[in-house]
Design a protein around this motif. Structure first.
Motif, PDB file in Angstrom:
ATOM      1  N   SER A 181       0.745  -1.119   0.015  1.00  0.00           N
ATOM      2  CA  SER A 181      -0.062   0.096   0.077  1.00  0.00           C
ATOM      3  C   SER A 181       0.831   1.275   0.008  1.00  0.00           C
ATOM      4  O   SER A 181       0.470   2.311  -0.679  1.00  0.00           O
ATOM      5  CB  SER A 181      -0.894  -0.213   1.332  1.00  0.00           C
ATOM      6  N   TRP A 182       2.079   1.117   0.761  1.00  0.00           N
ATOM      7  CA  TRP A 182       2.872   2.374   0.906  1.00  0.00           C
ATOM      8  C   TRP A 182       3.443   2.664  -0.466  1.00  0.00           C
ATOM      9  O   TRP A 182       3.494   3.813  -1.032  1.00  0.00           O
ATOM     10  CB  TRP A 182       3.906   2.094   1.970  1.00  0.00           C
TER      11      TRP A 182
ATOM     12  N   GLN B 292       0.835   4.326  -2.956  1.00  0.00           N
ATOM     13  CA  GLN B 292       0.601   5.441  -2.304  1.00  0.00           C
ATOM     14  C   GLN B 292       1.790   6.519  -2.723  1.00  0.00           C
ATOM     15  O   GLN B 292       1.562   7.529  -3.191  1.00  0.00           O
ATOM     16  CB  GLN B 292       0.184   5.574  -0.854  1.00  0.00           C
TER      17      GLN B 292
ATOM     18  N   ASP C 220      -4.972   6.883  -4.106  1.00  0.00           N
ATOM     19  CA  ASP C 220      -5.549   7.029  -2.614  1.00  0.00           C
ATOM     20  C   ASP C 220      -5.752   5.984  -1.737  1.00  0.00           C
ATOM     21  O   ASP C 220      -5.137   4.632  -2.259  1.00  0.00           O
ATOM     22  CB  ASP C 220      -7.155   7.515  -2.960  1.00  0.00           C
ATOM     23  N   ARG C 221      -5.725   6.115  -0.467  1.00  0.00           N
ATOM     24  CA  ARG C 221      -5.463   5.062   0.648  1.00  0.00           C
ATOM     25  C   ARG C 221      -6.414   3.838   0.419  1.00  0.00           C
ATOM     26  O   ARG C 221      -5.920   2.751   0.441  1.00  0.00           O
ATOM     27  CB  ARG C 221      -5.883   5.805   1.870  1.00  0.00           C
TER      28      ARG C 221
END
Length: 343
Positions: A102-103, A106, A112-113
């Motif tokens: 996820s990091w 992003q 987006d988160r």
């Protein structure tokens, strides 16, 4: 359902079924999901008006949830006592893979988160895509990223296992299907729980309703058996078609960006999962091939079948993937938050 809407749905289902059949013929991974998604996407880009009614989509979510929960049997609890350290590491691996991926999305691809979390989820394809369809995210990016993950893992895991040339001889058991009366009762109760979760503003509430009811009845041994294929296969085809309808109007540039992002994340999760599997194998003495397949973040069905084909321990592999799905079914709604739900 109006006649015009029924005609559109019939055409959508027909094209989705054709896509699934083609995917089966060319041995594509997760053919009942990815085949219809690709076929509907192409047809939509060609100008066809395609859609799946919300009522049909919601029924599919409930069925998928029940199917997921049916894998959580008392044998899973026994397995947890047999391989305690390995089971704990599954939970650790899920968190690491989820947040690192996820990091990356992003930081380098400006997702987006919510989209980044769903595209990074190291879980069951149908579960993640069902969540994505019910939340505020870029479903196209999530679908492409998850599809790349499934395809890459299906290709690379056997190659990695082949390098180490470790084999086992354990047989595999084919689970029985629930009887029709039990299945109907399960779906009705799951729908009621799903409606309750909707009132509580949970993301993918109907899907979670099926998961909760099915796990509660199967892990206690009160009910045995899974969703029969005659119902599950059409459900996956329709869900794949739902995904495909969300791709209509997407540009080639958007698809290319999502594909590159999915490829990068797949490399990241393969490296991390392999490192964790190697550590578990070293500390517990579990054969490396079984550990690699057990910690690979692919679909339950695909990885379980792979364990059989590669003669790895299917009990060990299956139990670990079931635990991963159980953990994800709880973790993902929590990390997404109530604000992720559409409307």
């Amino acid at each position: 359902m109006p006649l015009s809407e029924l005609r559109v749905f019939a055409l959508t289902a027909l094209i989705g079924t054709a896509g699934a059949l083609i995917a089966i013929l060319i041995a594509f991974p997760a053919p009942y999901l990815i085949g219809p998604a690709i076929a509907i996407t192409i047809a939509g880009l060609a100008g066809l008006n395609l859609a799946v009614p919300a009522q049909v989509r919601n029924v599919c979510f409930i069925i998928v949830g029940v199917s997921m929960g049916a894998t959580v049997t008392p044998e899973v609890i026994v397995a947890a006592r047999t391989w305690p350290l390995s089971f704990v590491m599954v939970l650790v691996a899920v968190v690491i893979l989820l947040y690192v991926s996820s990091w990356v999305l992003q930081r380098f691809f400006h997702y987006d988160r919510i989209t980044a979390l769903l595209a990074s989820s190291p879980g069951h394809l149908s579960y993640v895509l069902s969540l994505a369809a019910e939340t505020r995210c870029d479903l196209r990016a999530v679908s492409v990223g998850q599809s790349v993950r499934v395809l890459a893992l299906t290709i690379t895991v056997p190659l990695i296992v082949e390098i180490f040339d470790l084999v086992g001889t354990d047989p595999v058991l084919v689970p029985l299907a629930m009887s029709a009366p039990v299945l109907i009762a399960m779906l009705i109760v799951s729908a009621l729980f799903g409606l309750l979760f909707i009132r509580w503003n949970f993301p993918a509430a109907l899907l979670l309703g099926g998961v909760v009811v099915s796990i509660a009845t199967h892990v206690t041994g009160f009910i045995n058996g899974g969703v029969p294929n005659w119902l599950l296969v059409p459900t996956y085809v329709i869900l794949g078609s739902v995904i495909g309808t969300r791709f209509c109007g997407v540009s080639i540039r958007e698809l290319r960006t999502a594909f590159v992002a999915g490829g990068v994340v797949t490399v990241v999760v393969i490296v991390l999962a392999a490192a964790i599997a190697g550590s578990v194998s070293y500390l517990t003495g579990v054969p490396l091939d079984a550990a690699l397949i057990a910690f690979a973040p692919g679909g339950l069905e695909t990885m379980s079948a792979m364990a059989v084909m590669l003669h790895a321990d299917p009990t060990y592999v299956g139990a670990h993937h079931v635990l991963r799905l159980m953990f994800l079914s709880v973790l993902m709604p929590v990390v997404l938050g109530k604000g992720a739900r559409q409307r």
